[in-house]
Design a protein around this motif. Structure first.
Motif, PDB file in Angstrom:
ATOM      1  N   VAL A 163      29.961 -48.172 -15.996  1.00 54.39           N
ATOM      2  CA  VAL A 163      28.969 -48.611 -16.993  1.00 54.39           C
ATOM      3  C   VAL A 163      27.771 -47.658 -17.020  1.00 54.39           C
ATOM      4  O   VAL A 163      27.253 -47.303 -18.081  1.00 54.39           O
ATOM      5  CB  VAL A 163      28.501 -50.050 -16.693  1.00 54.39           C
ATOM      6  N   PHE A 164      27.335 -47.212 -15.835  1.00 54.58           N
ATOM      7  CA  PHE A 164      26.182 -46.310 -15.739  1.00 54.58           C
ATOM      8  C   PHE A 164      26.467 -44.972 -16.428  1.00 54.58           C
ATOM      9  O   PHE A 164      25.657 -44.486 -17.224  1.00 54.58           O
ATOM     10  CB  PHE A 164      25.836 -46.083 -14.268  1.00 54.58           C
ATOM     11  N   LEU A 165      27.628 -44.375 -16.138  1.00 55.32           N
ATOM     12  CA  LEU A 165      27.967 -43.086 -16.734  1.00 55.32           C
ATOM     13  C   LEU A 165      28.134 -43.199 -18.247  1.00 55.32           C
ATOM     14  O   LEU A 165      27.712 -42.311 -18.997  1.00 55.32           O
ATOM     15  CB  LEU A 165      29.243 -42.533 -16.104  1.00 55.32           C
ATOM     16  N   LEU A 166      28.740 -44.273 -18.689  1.00 59.66           N
ATOM     17  CA  LEU A 166      28.913 -44.491 -20.125  1.00 59.66           C
ATOM     18  C   LEU A 166      27.558 -44.589 -20.817  1.00 59.66           C
ATOM     19  O   LEU A 166      27.352 -44.016 -21.894  1.00 59.66           O
ATOM     20  CB  LEU A 166      29.739 -45.761 -20.356  1.00 59.66           C
ATOM     21  N   SER A 167      26.625 -45.286 -20.178  1.00 60.58           N
ATOM     22  CA  SER A 167      25.291 -45.457 -20.772  1.00 60.58           C
ATOM     23  C   SER A 167      24.540 -44.136 -20.849  1.00 60.58           C
ATOM     24  O   SER A 167      23.907 -43.823 -21.867  1.00 60.58           O
ATOM     25  CB  SER A 167      24.481 -46.473 -19.947  1.00 60.58           C
ATOM     26  N   ILE A 168      24.598 -43.347 -19.778  1.00 60.15           N
ATOM     27  CA  ILE A 168      23.904 -42.052 -19.764  1.00 60.15           C
ATOM     28  C   ILE A 168      24.433 -41.135 -20.858  1.00 60.15           C
ATOM     29  O   ILE A 168      23.668 -40.514 -21.608  1.00 60.15           O
ATOM     30  CB  ILE A 168      24.052 -41.375 -18.387  1.00 60.15           C
ATOM     31  N   ASN A 169      25.736 -41.044 -20.975  1.00 61.87           N
ATOM     32  CA  ASN A 169      26.332 -40.139 -21.956  1.00 61.87           C
ATOM     33  C   ASN A 169      26.159 -40.628 -23.385  1.00 61.87           C
ATOM     34  O   ASN A 169      26.302 -39.841 -24.331  1.00 61.87           O
ATOM     35  CB  ASN A 169      27.822 -39.936 -21.649  1.00 61.87           C
ATOM     36  N   ALA A 170      25.870 -41.912 -23.560  1.00 60.41           N
ATOM     37  CA  ALA A 170      25.684 -42.456 -24.906  1.00 60.41           C
ATOM     38  C   ALA A 170      24.274 -42.215 -25.431  1.00 60.41           C
ATOM     39  O   ALA A 170      24.022 -42.399 -26.629  1.00 60.41           O
ATOM     40  CB  ALA A 170      25.982 -43.956 -24.910  1.00 60.41           C
ATOM     41  N   LEU A 171      23.349 -41.784 -24.570  1.00 62.35           N
ATOM     42  CA  LEU A 171      21.958 -41.599 -24.990  1.00 62.35           C
ATOM     43  C   LEU A 171      21.752 -40.303 -25.753  1.00 62.35           C
ATOM     44  O   LEU A 171      21.457 -40.299 -26.940  1.00 62.35           O
ATOM     45  CB  LEU A 171      21.039 -41.645 -23.767  1.00 62.35           C
ATOM     46  N   HIS A 172      21.887 -39.170 -25.065  1.00 61.86           N
ATOM     47  CA  HIS A 172      21.621 -37.856 -25.646  1.00 61.86           C
ATOM     48  C   HIS A 172      22.147 -36.830 -24.663  1.00 61.86           C
ATOM     49  O   HIS A 172      22.239 -37.095 -23.462  1.00 61.86           O
ATOM     50  CB  HIS A 172      20.116 -37.665 -25.875  1.00 61.86           C
ATOM     51  N   VAL A 173      22.479 -35.650 -25.144  1.00 61.69           N
ATOM     52  CA  VAL A 173      22.984 -34.613 -24.253  1.00 61.69           C
ATOM     53  C   VAL A 173      21.939 -34.251 -23.203  1.00 61.69           C
ATOM     54  O   VAL A 173      22.262 -33.852 -22.079  1.00 61.69           O
ATOM     55  CB  VAL A 173      23.411 -33.364 -25.049  1.00 61.69           C
ATOM     56  N   LYS A 174      20.641 -34.411 -23.532  1.00 66.95           N
ATOM     57  CA  LYS A 174      19.594 -34.125 -22.554  1.00 66.95           C
ATOM     58  C   LYS A 174      19.646 -35.103 -21.384  1.00 66.95           C
ATOM     59  O   LYS A 174      19.296 -34.743 -20.260  1.00 66.95           O
ATOM     60  CB  LYS A 174      18.216 -34.169 -23.227  1.00 66.95           C
ATOM     61  N   ALA A 175      20.063 -36.348 -21.640  1.00 65.26           N
ATOM     62  CA  ALA A 175      20.189 -37.325 -20.560  1.00 65.26           C
ATOM     63  C   ALA A 175      21.287 -36.905 -19.589  1.00 65.26           C
ATOM     64  O   ALA A 175      21.124 -36.974 -18.364  1.00 65.26           O
ATOM     65  CB  ALA A 175      20.485 -38.706 -21.138  1.00 65.26           C
ATOM     66  N   TYR A 176      22.420 -36.454 -20.151  1.00 65.67           N
ATOM     67  CA  TYR A 176      23.490 -35.921 -19.302  1.00 65.67           C
ATOM     68  C   TYR A 176      22.988 -34.731 -18.499  1.00 65.67           C
ATOM     69  O   TYR A 176      23.203 -34.634 -17.287  1.00 65.67           O
ATOM     70  CB  TYR A 176      24.677 -35.498 -20.172  1.00 65.67           C
ATOM     71  N   GLY A 177      22.308 -33.807 -19.175  1.00 72.10           N
ATOM     72  CA  GLY A 177      21.834 -32.597 -18.513  1.00 72.10           C
ATOM     73  C   GLY A 177      20.827 -32.882 -17.420  1.00 72.10           C
ATOM     74  O   GLY A 177      20.861 -32.253 -16.356  1.00 72.10           O
ATOM     75  N   GLU A 178      19.945 -33.839 -17.647  1.00 72.27           N
ATOM     76  CA  GLU A 178      18.922 -34.143 -16.644  1.00 72.27           C
ATOM     77  C   GLU A 178      19.532 -34.810 -15.418  1.00 72.27           C
ATOM     78  O   GLU A 178      19.161 -34.504 -14.280  1.00 72.27           O
ATOM     79  CB  GLU A 178      17.848 -35.046 -17.257  1.00 72.27           C
TER      80      GLU A 178
END
Length: 559
Positions: A163-178
């Motif tokens: 659930v956590f990884l899905l949420s992070i990747n659903a926000l913005h590519v910057k969220a994944y990158g950070e």
């Protein structure tokens, strides 16, 4: 949901990239990002840290233990060295193409554009499946890591992590990158400590206060464990350990200043991993209890911290291993989503998966990719260790197919460049010392590894017929669904607006190879944005300053 507003290039997704830095993104006068396209939101800081920690993942933290238990120290050193060098050359070849054409889909797109649309279709779906399975593998690995603390019902943590990884990747590519930046920073800091402790444990600073040296190479069963079968099997686990590095090319479509940053991504992969391997095979015996079996897998990194004499330190190291699992799952989910997005952009998957949010996230592609992680819950029935071993084998062979395909795409890309008479000076990045043997070496070496490892298990060949089936499926579907409008060949149509517009001849053919003399080498070339040039100027100014030698050393090591 609306269809993408940008026109895809001949094979894989286009990028709407008006911004190339925080300063430009914050400029109200800068062009706005539009819906239906990816955004260049990964900064140089994020990409460089991800690249540095690219070979420090689940395969290294856990897979090295399995390699040592099944093949022994000699097999492990040989296989990891051979695979490491092959991967290093492969990434250099990928860097040439990704720097020239930084598009979503990366090597999958290059295989379609320069080699064969049908092969690119089969490769892309295979690699999407690889990334989707990698998410499941990492969630399963999380349960193995939690076994160190005897935590009941570890599947609950896997569910929360999903659930956590899905949420992070659903926000913005910057969220994944950070997230990747900080997890990578933690891994780097821990690896530095691990190298120091590994040396100390080896020279005698351990619970037994004895000098280890090369003692573990002469214990019963060593240095080769399991004969040739064990040796062949380590090739797969080594491929799993290095796996994911090639998917860094997929980030080219969302990377700022790819002309400068992508060459940095492909440097120093080989020696970083070899240092870890040498310390592990000297400090940990191959027959260490529960190093690898059907029910559990223990990280050699955790073992070394325990041998140093501190249970608390071992727990800290295990926490870092867990963070690495999260990082690996995060990256696999990101890469798989972008591969599926690229397939949809090329009309090789339903157009729904090319739809993106206003933040540039391919949400339908993300949801489908993440759904495959449900495989991790199968560990309740077959055991986490056994399931993870199965998934590791699938991912390892898939990584090898990806490296082979990079070699093929590079061979055709270089052939197109020479055939059409473009000067080599126009290449934005060129690995000079790999000319002309690089692609041929990668193709031959990876093919040999794929054949050799089948000695230990025929199951390692399972993805080859799957690739062949997908290849033939694409040829059949294209000919069945598209009416014949002209006698153009695929090679001739490759120079038009999109490879998906190619009209196939009436006669059946098992090949749709692209004629490199007709490939448009100018389409989708990267043009530097103002911020890209500003970054280069800052770098040059630092090198000319009083402490320029410090910056030069830093750039050499990490950039």
């Amino acid at each position: 949901m609306s269809a993408p507003t940008t026109k895809p290039f001949a094979g894989y997704g286009s990028i709407n990239a008006p911004s190339s830095g925080d300063s430009l993104r914050d400029d109200p006068d800068a062009p706005s990002q539009t819906r239906g396209a990816l955004h260049r939101g990964l900064s140089a800081r994020q990409v460089q840290m991800i690249a540095i920690a690219g070979t420090i993942g689940t395969g290294l933290f856990l897979g090295t233990g399995r390699s040592l238990a099944q093949g022994g120290p000699a097999s492990m050193l040989i296989c990891y060295s051979v695979v490491g060098f092959i991967v290093y050359v492969t990434l250099l070849l990928l860097g040439e193409m990704a720097t020239q054409y930084p598009v979503a889909g990366s090597f999958n797109a290059y295989a379609t554009r320069f080699f064969s649309p049908a092969y690119g279709f089969a490769l892309s779906w295979n690699y999407w499946f690889n990334d989707a399975i990698s998410v499941a593998s990492d969630l399963t690995a999380a349960q193995l890591v939690l076994d160190f603390w005897d935590i009941p019902n570890p599947w609950i943590f896997s569910l929360a992590l999903w659930v956590f990884l899905l949420s992070i990747n659903a926000l913005h590519v910057k969220a994944y990158g950070e997230l990747e930046y900080w997890l990578s920073s933690l891994k780097i800091a821990t690896i530095v400590v691990f190298i120091l402790l590994g040396i100390l444990v080896n020279v005698g600073v351990n619970r037994e206060h004895r000098f280890v040296g090369f003692e573990n190479w002469s214990i019963p069963g060593a240095p080769f464990v399991g004969g040739f079968g064990g040796f062949a099997h380590v090739f797969v686990t080594a491929s799993f350990a290095y796996g994911g590095t090639e998917s860094l090319g997929i980030t080219a479509g969302e990377t700022e200043n790819p002309g400068r940053n992508m060459p940095r991504v492909v440097k120093f992969v080989f020696w970083r991993c070899i240092i870890y391997v040498v310390l592990i095979i000297n400090a940990v015996p191959w027959d260490y209890p529960n190093l690898s079996n059907e029910g559990a897998t223990t990280s050699p990194f955790t073992i070394i911290f325990k041998q140093f004499g501190s249970t608390a330190a071992a727990s800290i190291m295990n926490t870092v291993v867990l963070s690495s699992v999260i990082s690996a799952g995060n990256h696999a989910l990101f890469a798989g989503t972008r591969v599926l997005y690229g397939l949809a952009q090329a009309s090789q998957a339903p157009s729904l998966f090319a739809w993106t949010t206003r933040g540039g996230v391919p949400l339908p592609a993300l949801l489908l990719t993440s759904s495959f992680s449900a495989l991790c819950f199968g560990s309740s029935f077959v055991g986490s260790g056994q399931l993870w071993a199965w998934l590791q084998n699938l991912v390892g062979v898939s990584n090898q197919i990806a490296w082979l395909s990079i070699g093929i795409a590079s061979w055709r890309f270089r052939a197109a460049w020479k055939t059409q008479g473009r000067p080599l000076s126009e290449m934005k990045f060129r690995a000079r010392w790999t000319w002309p043997w690089g692609p041929a070496f990668v193709i031959a070496a990876v093919s040999a590894i794929i054949l050799i490892q089948g000695w230990s298990s025929v199951s390692f060949y399972i993805e080859l017929p799957v690739m062949a089936f997908m290849y033939l499926l694409w040829l059949s579907v294209r000919r069945a669904l598209r009416p014949l409008r002209s006698p153009l060949t695929v090679s001739q149509a490759a120079s038009t607006s999109s490879i998906t517009e190619a009209t196939y001849p009436a006669a059946w053919s098992f090949f749709d190879f692209v004629d490199v003399s007709h490939v448009d080498l100018y389409r989708d070339e990267h043009e530097e944005a103002p911020f890209d040039k500003h970054e280069d100027e800052v770098r040059a100014r630092r090198l000319r300053g009083r402490v320029g030698w410090v910056w030069a050393l830093l750039y050499y090591i990490v950039a």
